[in-house]
Design a protein around this motif. Structure first.
Motif, PDB file in Angstrom:
ATOM      1  N   ARG A 265       0.845  -1.202   0.000  1.00 10.17           N
ATOM      2  CA  ARG A 265       0.000   0.000   0.000  1.00 10.17           C
ATOM      3  C   ARG A 265       0.877   1.248   0.000  1.00 10.17           C
ATOM      4  N   LEU A 266       0.287   2.352  -0.470  1.00  4.37           N
ATOM      5  CA  LEU A 266       1.037   3.609  -0.483  1.00  4.37           C
ATOM      6  C   LEU A 266       1.548   3.931   0.921  1.00  4.37           C
ATOM      7  N   PRO A 271       6.476   8.798   1.813  1.00  4.22           N
ATOM      8  CA  PRO A 271       6.164   9.739   0.740  1.00  4.22           C
ATOM      9  C   PRO A 271       7.177  10.884   0.680  1.00  4.22           C
ATOM     10  N   LEU A 290      -0.198  -0.285  -4.325  1.00  2.61           N
ATOM     11  CA  LEU A 290       0.774   0.219  -5.300  1.00  2.61           C
ATOM     12  C   LEU A 290       0.331  -0.142  -6.714  1.00  2.61           C
ATOM     13  N   ALA A 293      -1.888   2.567  -7.721  1.00  4.36           N
ATOM     14  CA  ALA A 293      -1.102   3.775  -7.987  1.00  4.36           C
ATOM     15  C   ALA A 293      -0.450   3.687  -9.364  1.00  4.36           C
ATOM     16  N   VAL A 307      -0.505  11.492  -2.271  1.00  6.12           N
ATOM     17  CA  VAL A 307      -1.088  10.554  -1.310  1.00  6.12           C
ATOM     18  C   VAL A 307      -1.879  11.330  -0.267  1.00  6.12           C
ATOM     19  N   VAL A 318       4.244   9.990  -4.160  1.00  2.07           N
ATOM     20  CA  VAL A 318       4.986   8.745  -4.391  1.00  2.07           C
ATOM     21  C   VAL A 318       5.270   8.650  -5.885  1.00  2.07           C
ATOM     22  N   VAL A 323       7.648   3.101  -6.632  1.00  3.70           N
ATOM     23  CA  VAL A 323       6.766   1.941  -6.793  1.00  3.70           C
ATOM     24  C   VAL A 323       7.564   0.784  -7.382  1.00  3.70           C
TER      25      VAL A 323
END
Ligand SMILES: Nc1ncnc2c1ncn2[C@@H]1O[C@H](COP(=O)(O)OP(=O)(O)OP(=O)(O)O)[C@@H](O)[C@H]1O
Length: 329
Positions: A265-266, A271, A290, A293, A307, A318, A323
Motif C-alpha cells: 500500500r502507499l 512519501p 501500489l 497507484a 497521497v 509517491v 513503486v
C-alpha cells in the motif's frame, strides 16, 4: 516445527499435514501424495492448484470425509485418526461453494443446526444465532425468518459462514466458498470474511484455483500440482517473488510483478514532500495499493501520485520509481 502455544491465538489450533497420502481405490496414482505442511493457529492457508491436483481431497481428510491412506493429520497436536469422525466434523466449520443450506429451513434454523445437534439450550442457541447473523451483517430480525431462496447468492454464502461458526470451532475448512459468486459480490464477501477473520482468528484451510483470491486471502499459499504433490508453500509475497519452479511461475501468472504490487500500500512507502508542482497530480488515499497507484500513473501519463492521509490530510507524493523499487524489493 510447532507453534509456541503461548503465542497461538486463543480458540484456534495448529493443523499439521504429515506425509499425507490419499490413494482412492482403483486409481492409477494417488490424489494426494506425501503432503507435509503446517498451518499455524489462527492463519489462513490457501490450497491452490489446477483442477484435479487434490485440493478438495486434502481438505476433506482434515474432517475425515476422506480417510488418509498414509501419513497423519494432527489438529492441535491430536491425530484426527484418534477422534470420532462425527465429533470431529461437529468441531470443524465447513463451508462449500453452494453454501449447502437446507432449503426448507429458515436462515435462523440453518445457523442453529450444529448447536441443536450438540443439545444446546434453546435460549443459548437463539442468542448465538442472533450474534452470528449480526457478525456476518444479516440482522436476525430482518433475515432470520427468511428461507435460503429469499436471499442473494452473497447473502447465502454469508449464512453458510455463520452456520460454520455456530459452535465456535477452532478450525474452518472452506472449499471454493466464493466460487459461485459474481466478481463484485465475490470481492465484497472476501473483504468481509477477512475483516471477520481479523476478529475471530480461526485456523482456516481454504481451497481455491484462483491465484488472485489466494494472494488476497492467504497468510500462506500451498501450490499443489497434478498428482497432489506440494510444489511450494510460502507467504504470498515470497511465492510471487520467488516461484520454486516453472510450474509455479506459470501458475501464478506472467503478471506476478503486478500481483506483488497489489500486496503493498502507499502507506507502506515513505512519501516525498509535496512541492508546489504537485498541485495537478492525481491523488489516492494512503490505503490504496501500489498496483492502483501504478495503474493511475499509466492512465494519467504522470510519474507521481499525491497521497491523501486520513482526514483528507496530504501526506506527500509517491513516484513511479519508488513503486518500481518497492515491487522489486
Ligand atoms: N471419491 C473419489 N473416488 C475416486 N477418485 C476421486 C474421488 N474424489 C476425487 N478423486 C480423484 O482424485 C483427484 C483429485 O481430486 P480433487 O477433487 O481432490 O481435486 P481438486 O484439486 O479439488 O480439483 P477441482 O479443482 O477440479 O475441484 C482427481 O483425479 C479425482 O478424479
Amino acid at each position: 516445527m510447532s507453534q509456541d502455544p503461548s503465542t497461538a491465538p486463543v480458540g484456534a489450533q495448529e493443523i499439521v499435514f504429515d506425509r499425507v497420502v490419499k490413494a482412492y481405490p482403483g486409481a492409477a496414482a494417488p490424489a494426494v501424495d506425501d503432503l507435509s505442511l503446517t498451518v499455524p493457529a489462527g492463519e489462513i492457508c490457501v490450497l491452490l492448484g489446477p483442477s484435479g491436483s487434490g485440493k478438495t481431497t486434502a481438505l476433506m481428510m482434515v474432517n475425515r470425509l476422506a480417510e488418509p491412506t498414509g501419513g497423519d493429520i494432527r489438529i492441535g497436536g491430536r491425530s484426527v485418526r484418534d477422534m470420532d469422525p462425527i465429533e470431529l466434523r461437529r468441531s470443524i466449520g465447513y463451508v462449500i461453494q453452494s453454501a449447502g443450506l437446507f432449503p426448507h429451513q429458515t436462515i435462523a434454523d440453518n445457523v442453529a443446526t450444529v448447536p441443536r445437534v450438540l443439545g444446546w439450550a434453546k435460549k443459548r442457541t437463539r442468542e448465538r444465532v442472533a450474534e452470528l447473523l449480526d457478525l456476518v451483517g444479516l440482522p436476525v430480525n430482518e433475515f432470520g425468518g427468511r428461507y435460503p431462496a429469499q436471499l442473494s447468492g452473497g447473502q447465502r454464502q454469508r449464512v453458510g459462514i455463520a452456520r460454520a461458526l455456530a459452535a465456535d470451532p477452532p478450525v474452518m475448512l472452506m472449499d471454493e466458498p466464493f466460487g459461485a459468486l459474481d466478481p463484485i459480490t465475490r470481492e465484497h464477501v472476501q473483504d468481509e470474511f477477512l475483516a471477520l477473520h481479523d476478529r475471530i482468528r480461526k485456523t482456516v484451510v481454504f481451497v481455491s484455483h484462483d491465484i488472485d483470491e489466494a494472494v488476497k486471502m492467504g497468510d500462506r499459499i500451498a501450490v499443489l500440482r497434478e498428482g497432489g504433490r506440494l510444489a511450494q508453500y510460502d507467504e504470498p509475497r515470497t511465492l510471487l517473488k520467488e516461484p520454486a519452479d516453472a510450474f509455479v511461475a506459470r501458475f501464478v501468472g506472467a503478471d506476478r510483478g503486478l500481483k506483488r504490487l497489489s500486496l503493498l500500500r502507499l502507506s507502506d512507502l515513505e512519501p516525498a514532500a509535496a512541492g508546489e508542482d504537485s498541485a495537478g497530480l492525481p491523488e489516492l488515499p494512503a490505503e490504496a495499493t501500489l498496483r492502483a497507484a501504478l495503474s493511475l500513473m499509466v492512465a494519467q501519463g504522470t510519474d507521481r501520485v499525491r497521497v491523501r492521509g486520513a482526514d483528507d490530510t496530504r501526506l506527500g507524493t509517491v513516484s513511479l520509481d519508488a513503486v518500481r523499487k518497492a515491487g522489486a524489493a
